[in-house]
Design an enzyme around this catalytic site. Structure first.
Site, PDB file in Angstrom:
ATOM      1  N   ASP A 137       0.856  -1.192   0.000  1.00  0.00           N
ATOM      2  CA  ASP A 137       0.000   0.000   0.000  1.00  0.00           C
ATOM      3  C   ASP A 137       0.889   1.238   0.000  1.00  0.00           C
ATOM      4  OD1 ASP A 137      -2.051   2.069   0.843  1.00  0.00           O
ATOM      5  OD2 ASP A 137      -3.274   0.283   1.135  1.00  0.00           O
TER       6      ASP A 137
ATOM      7  N   SER B 177     -17.208  -2.762  -8.155  1.00  0.00           N
ATOM      8  CA  SER B 177     -18.198  -2.072  -7.322  1.00  0.00           C
ATOM      9  C   SER B 177     -19.562  -2.076  -7.991  1.00  0.00           C
ATOM     10  CB  SER B 177     -17.744  -0.631  -7.126  1.00  0.00           C
ATOM     11  OG  SER B 177     -18.801   0.155  -6.666  1.00  0.00           O
TER      12      SER B 177
ATOM     13  N   TYR C 138     -15.933   6.890 -11.341  1.00  0.00           N
ATOM     14  CA  TYR C 138     -15.479   5.759 -10.509  1.00  0.00           C
ATOM     15  C   TYR C 138     -16.077   4.449 -11.057  1.00  0.00           C
ATOM     16  CZ  TYR C 138     -15.452   2.755  -6.286  1.00  0.00           C
ATOM     17  OH  TYR C 138     -15.315   1.722  -5.398  1.00  0.00           O
TER      18      TYR C 138
END
Ligand code: NAD
Length: 324
Positions: free
Chosen positions: A32, A118, A149
């Site tokens: 990360d 998503s 997005y």
């Protein structure tokens, strides 16, 4: 011992996934831009670096992993993804991460990779009725996500599927629907509705009021993070390649969500509806396919997950007020 790579291991779902995989006895490398904010990482190895850099991606895939979980993305709640102000970063950063990770895994012959898509990739025109949205996996086309997005998620889904078709990679795609729980963003501008409402309720005096974006009648469902991890692992280890919804079908309006949290907190508050980014009118997970393919459905009622989340956010609020 299974070797697993978790990208986005400093974020909410990634940090929880590392803990879960360690409990299973896996060797885990986390990656990360940052370490987890709320608890020490349990990863055996943690590389801090930027997955937009293809050399860094090749460096971290320096062995053959049995499983890769790709959670890294430039993302946040409605206040981050629906204002339009972060569109260029969201699309550019997340697309680069996915392009680089697929290439690095392919080079190293790492085959099994999970991608966190998503529900935002579903067409807006099927989510205008708050009581009856259509989010079956096969309703994705003709595409018309309501945010950039969502468009990036759809592009990346197609990218993963292309690597499956052309290079035989075992890609698995989960379309997450509002995952929530402790140890996630709650006050940094990227928090989502459950965390934001828990914070507002925790900060309000009994008898006071809290602000709700929009008219509060927009509907959603919310899946507790532990259930999300269970479904994600089952999907990754299954032989099903198509995108699958991972969410709850317990649909509530945002006003109802706020009232549930107020009840947990034992506070009576007025809801003040104010203009704000809200996203589509109605959304809930259609779990027909996941039940059919994996024999899995969520089992925890929303109220139970909210209790755990409220307790954690309330502690954060009390601690931050104590510091002032
Ligand atoms: P998060 O923001 O907490 O975690 C994402 C992590 O990716 C962050 O820790 C961030 O630092 C890291 N990251 C971003 N850019 C990076 C880069 N260039 N290099 C390395 N790391 C980078 O988000 P989350 O809630 O844990 O979500 C994980 C994934 O699930 C994301 O892909 C998200 O789009 C997807 N998803 C989440 C939800 C949800 O409700 N939480 C819903 C749908 C989809």
């Amino acid at each position: 011992m299974k070797k697993v790579l978790v990208c986005g291991a400093g974020g909410f779902i990634g940090a929880h996934m590392v803990k879960r995989l360690k409990r299973e006895g896996c060797w885990v490398r986390g990656v990360d831009l940052k370490f987890p904010e709320f608890a020490e990482t349990e990863a055996d190895d943690f590389a801090v670096g930027d997955l937009r850099d293809p050399d860094f991606c090749r460096d971290i895939v320096d062995m053959r992993f049995d499983e890769v979980y790709q959670f890294a993305a430039d993302m946040g709640g409605a206040g981050y993804v629906f204002t339009g102000e972060n569109d260029a970063n969201i699309m550019h950063n997340s697309a680069l991460i996915n392009l680089n990770m697929l290439e690095a895994c392919h080079r190293r012959n790492t085959k099994r990779i999970f991608y966190s898509s998503s529900a935002c990739m579903y067409p807006e025109y099927n989510q205008t009725d708050p009581d009856n949205p259509n989010l079956s996996e096969d309703s994705a086309y003709p595409a018309q996500p309501d945010s950039e997005y969502g468009w990036e998620k759809l592009f990346s889904e197609r990218l993963y599927l292309a690597f499956h078709r052309n290079y035989g990679m075992e890609v698995r795609i989960g379309r997450y629907h509002n995952i929530f729980g402790p140890e996630g963003s709650w006050n940094d501008g990227r928090e989502k509705a459950p965390a934001a409402l828990c914070r507002k309720v925790a900060m309000a005096e009994d008898g006071g009021e809290i602000e709700i974006w929009g008219d509060g009648k927009q509907t959603r469902s919310f899946l507790y993070v532990d259930e999300c991890l269970e479904a994600t692992i089952r999907l990754t280890r299954s032989d099903w390649t198509g995108p699958v919804n991972i969410g709850s079908d317990e649909m509530v309006s945002i006003d109802e969500l706020a009232k549930m949290i107020m009840k947990i907190a034992g506070k009576n508050l007025k809801l003040k509806h104010v203009p704000g980014p809200t996203g589509v009118r109605g959304r809930t997970s259609d779990n027909t396919l996941i039940e059919q393919k994996l024999g899995w459905r969520p089992s925890m009622p929303l109220i139970e997950g909210l209790k755990k989340t409220y307790e954690w956010i309330n502690e954060q609020v009390q601690a931050s007020q104590g510091r002032q």
